[in-house]
Scaffold this motif. Structure first.
Motif, short mmCIF file in Angstrom:
data_model
loop_
_atom_site.label_atom_id
_atom_site.label_comp_id
_atom_site.label_asym_id
_atom_site.label_seq_id
_atom_site.Cartn_x
_atom_site.Cartn_y
_atom_site.Cartn_z
N LEU A 95 5.45 -15.98 10.93
CA LEU A 95 6.08 -17.00 10.11
C LEU A 95 5.69 -16.75 8.66
O LEU A 95 4.52 -16.81 8.32
CB LEU A 95 5.65 -18.40 10.55
N ASN A 96 6.67 -16.45 7.81
CA ASN A 96 6.40 -16.21 6.40
C ASN A 96 6.34 -17.54 5.66
O ASN A 96 7.35 -18.25 5.56
CB ASN A 96 7.49 -15.33 5.78
N VAL A 97 5.19 -17.89 5.15
CA VAL A 97 5.02 -19.14 4.40
C VAL A 97 5.29 -18.86 2.93
O VAL A 97 4.82 -17.86 2.37
CB VAL A 97 3.60 -19.71 4.58
N ALA A 98 6.08 -19.72 2.28
CA ALA A 98 6.47 -19.52 0.89
C ALA A 98 5.24 -19.38 0.00
O ALA A 98 4.21 -20.02 0.21
CB ALA A 98 7.33 -20.69 0.42
N LEU A 99 5.39 -18.55 -1.03
CA LEU A 99 4.28 -18.27 -1.93
C LEU A 99 4.14 -19.33 -3.02
O LEU A 99 3.04 -19.69 -3.42
CB LEU A 99 4.51 -16.90 -2.60
N TYR A 135 6.32 0.09 10.35
CA TYR A 135 5.94 -1.03 9.48
C TYR A 135 4.85 -0.59 8.51
O TYR A 135 3.97 0.20 8.86
CB TYR A 135 5.42 -2.21 10.32
N LEU A 136 4.90 -1.16 7.30
CA LEU A 136 3.87 -0.91 6.29
C LEU A 136 3.15 -2.19 5.94
O LEU A 136 3.79 -3.23 5.73
CB LEU A 136 4.49 -0.35 5.01
N GLN A 137 1.81 -2.13 5.88
CA GLN A 137 1.01 -3.24 5.41
C GLN A 137 0.75 -3.07 3.91
O GLN A 137 1.04 -2.03 3.32
CB GLN A 137 -0.29 -3.32 6.21
N ALA A 138 0.17 -4.09 3.30
CA ALA A 138 0.04 -4.14 1.84
C ALA A 138 -0.65 -2.91 1.24
O ALA A 138 -0.15 -2.32 0.28
CB ALA A 138 -0.69 -5.42 1.43
N ALA A 139 -1.80 -2.52 1.78
CA ALA A 139 -2.53 -1.38 1.23
C ALA A 139 -1.71 -0.10 1.36
O ALA A 139 -1.72 0.76 0.45
CB ALA A 139 -3.87 -1.22 1.93
N GLU A 140 -0.97 0.04 2.46
CA GLU A 140 -0.13 1.22 2.67
C GLU A 140 1.04 1.23 1.69
O GLU A 140 1.46 2.30 1.22
CB GLU A 140 0.37 1.24 4.11
N VAL A 141 1.57 0.05 1.39
CA VAL A 141 2.64 -0.04 0.40
C VAL A 141 2.16 0.49 -0.94
O VAL A 141 2.82 1.31 -1.59
CB VAL A 141 3.13 -1.50 0.26
N ALA A 235 -1.60 -8.89 -0.10
CA ALA A 235 -2.23 -8.22 -1.24
C ALA A 235 -3.17 -9.17 -1.97
O ALA A 235 -4.29 -8.81 -2.34
CB ALA A 235 -1.16 -7.69 -2.19
N ARG A 236 -2.74 -10.40 -2.16
CA ARG A 236 -3.58 -11.40 -2.83
C ARG A 236 -4.81 -11.71 -1.99
O ARG A 236 -5.92 -11.82 -2.51
CB ARG A 236 -2.76 -12.67 -3.11
N GLU A 237 -4.61 -11.89 -0.69
CA GLU A 237 -5.74 -12.21 0.20
C GLU A 237 -6.78 -11.09 0.20
O GLU A 237 -7.99 -11.35 0.28
CB GLU A 237 -5.22 -12.42 1.63
N GLN A 238 -6.32 -9.86 0.11
CA GLN A 238 -7.21 -8.71 0.20
C GLN A 238 -7.69 -8.20 -1.16
O GLN A 238 -8.41 -7.21 -1.23
CB GLN A 238 -6.48 -7.58 0.95
N GLY A 239 -7.30 -8.90 -2.22
CA GLY A 239 -7.73 -8.51 -3.55
C GLY A 239 -7.13 -7.21 -4.03
O GLY A 239 -7.72 -6.51 -4.87
N LEU A 240 -5.93 -6.88 -3.54
CA LEU A 240 -5.26 -5.65 -3.94
C LEU A 240 -4.35 -5.90 -5.14
O LEU A 240 -3.88 -7.03 -5.35
CB LEU A 240 -4.39 -5.13 -2.78
N PRO A 241 -4.08 -4.88 -5.94
CA PRO A 241 -3.11 -5.03 -7.03
C PRO A 241 -1.74 -5.38 -6.45
O PRO A 241 -1.30 -4.77 -5.47
CB PRO A 241 -3.08 -3.64 -7.69
N VAL A 242 -1.07 -6.37 -7.03
CA VAL A 242 0.28 -6.73 -6.61
C VAL A 242 1.25 -5.90 -7.43
O VAL A 242 1.34 -6.06 -8.64
CB VAL A 242 0.54 -8.24 -6.81
N ARG A 243 1.96 -5.03 -6.76
CA ARG A 243 2.80 -4.05 -7.45
C ARG A 243 4.27 -4.48 -7.53
O ARG A 243 5.10 -3.72 -8.02
CB ARG A 243 2.69 -2.70 -6.75
N PHE A 244 4.57 -5.66 -7.03
CA PHE A 244 5.90 -6.23 -7.21
C PHE A 244 5.91 -6.93 -8.56
O PHE A 244 5.02 -7.72 -8.87
CB PHE A 244 6.24 -7.22 -6.10
#
Length: 325
Positions: A95-99, A135-141, A235-244
């Motif tokens: 379930l994708n919860v709105a950001l 499927y790709l996860q955030a770090a893989e993206v 990405a936010r949860e894992q402290g990764l750079p958000v590239r969008f």
């Protein structure tokens, strides 16, 4: 006889929603799976959703379900449990919860049976929509965004891409998803050696697009799990750079979720930096376009001088024949 359709006016329902004191959570989800009896499934789901005060848009077809809804916060856990129990194919569904959510995204429940949950125009009996890319996860993206052999393909419409997209993503110049699918194949014909990454808002379009690319002979195909919404959340949860970059367009009252502070679009009327979509206030038009606050005031919320004058004539306001200046 159970109630299977809304019978109250939109104005009344919207007023009720705005008067609610309990916060709501905006959720989207989809699943490709075989629904043998879409109409009876629709009716049973309508009763379930209504019992939990769910609002939103839900489409069902023999190929699956696609939903954008809002749920009272106190009932989200119950909704999840009952949805998972409704059909084994839905157990554990993401379930994708709105950001960026104020909970005021919908005020009525509309649930319809369609030929497809996403109109794709595919008429090839050999096509297997289940043979999807990886499927790709955030770090893989993020890793593939830095790979010179990877091409990110945006499977959304122009007005979505215009306000936000991944760095250097390829836009497919077409007005509809059904037009984008063959165009994407055509544009990549000379680049079959590339790593292809498909993405969209919540995953439903890019998942089918990845299967279509594989069906057309592309070997290295991925798609982002859960689309932009899930990527940004993880990405936010894992402290990764958000590239969008910019804003993620959404199909409800909000018309967008702010991802980064970058404003990459411009007002369609004056060219000022702006990424706020609106619908033309002229009831005979309702064009979706980008308009800055200054132009909204100058054009009275309309897309052109002609629409501003037409709206004024209809309302008997300034600019209407015989109206006071």
């Amino acid at each position: 006889m159970p109630l299977l359709h809304n019978r109250i006016s939109n104005d009344v329902l919207r007023a009720r929603m705005l008067a609610e004191t309990e916060p709501r959570t905006t959720i989207s989800f989809y699943k490709y799976f075989t629904i043998r009896e879409p109409q009876s499934t629709r009716d049973a789901l309508y009763q379930l959703f209504t019992s939990l005060d769910v609002f939103g848009r839900v489409y069902l077809a023999r190929e699956g379900i696609n939903a954008q809804i809002s749920v009272p916060q106190s009932k989200v856990d119950t909704f999840r449990q009952r949805l998972y129990a409704f059909d084994p194919a839905l157990a554990g569904l993401r379930l994708n919860v709105a950001l960026d959510d104020n909970g005021k995204s919908f005020w009525v429940l509309r649930m319809k049976v369609r030929e497809r949950i996403v109109a794709d125009g595919i008429d090839d009996p050999a096509f297997d929509p289940g043979n999807v890319g990886d499927y790709l996860q955030a770090a893989e993206v993020n890793a593939l965004l830095d790979d010179p052999d990877a091409v990110f393909i945006d499977m959304r419409n122009h007005y979505e891409y215009e306000v936000g997209h991944f760095e250097n993503a390829l836009e497919i110049p077409a007005d509809t998803f059904r037009e984008q699918l063959p165009k994407a194949v055509e544009m990549m014909q000379t680049r079959k050696d590339k790593k292809i990454v498909m993405y969209c808002t919540g995953g439903i379009r890019c998942e089918k697009a990845s299967a279509w690319m594989k069906h057309n002979g592309f070997k290295q195909v991925w798609h982002i799990a859960g689309g932009i919404i899930e990527y940004v959340r993880r990405a936010r949860e894992q402290g990764l750079p958000v590239r969008f970059i910019g804003k993620n367009f959404v199909f409800d009252e909000r018309m967008g979720e702010r991802i980064t502070g970058d404003i990459i679009a411009r007002c369609h009327q004056c060219g000022a930096s702006c990424d706020s979509h609106t619908n033309c206030k002229n009831n005979g038009c309702h064009l979706l376009f980008i308009q800055c606050p200054a132009c909204a005031k100058a054009f009275n919320g309309c897309c052109s001088e002609g629409c501003r004058e037409e709206r004024a004539r209809r309302s008997g306001g300034a600019g209407a024949p015989g109206a006071e200046k």
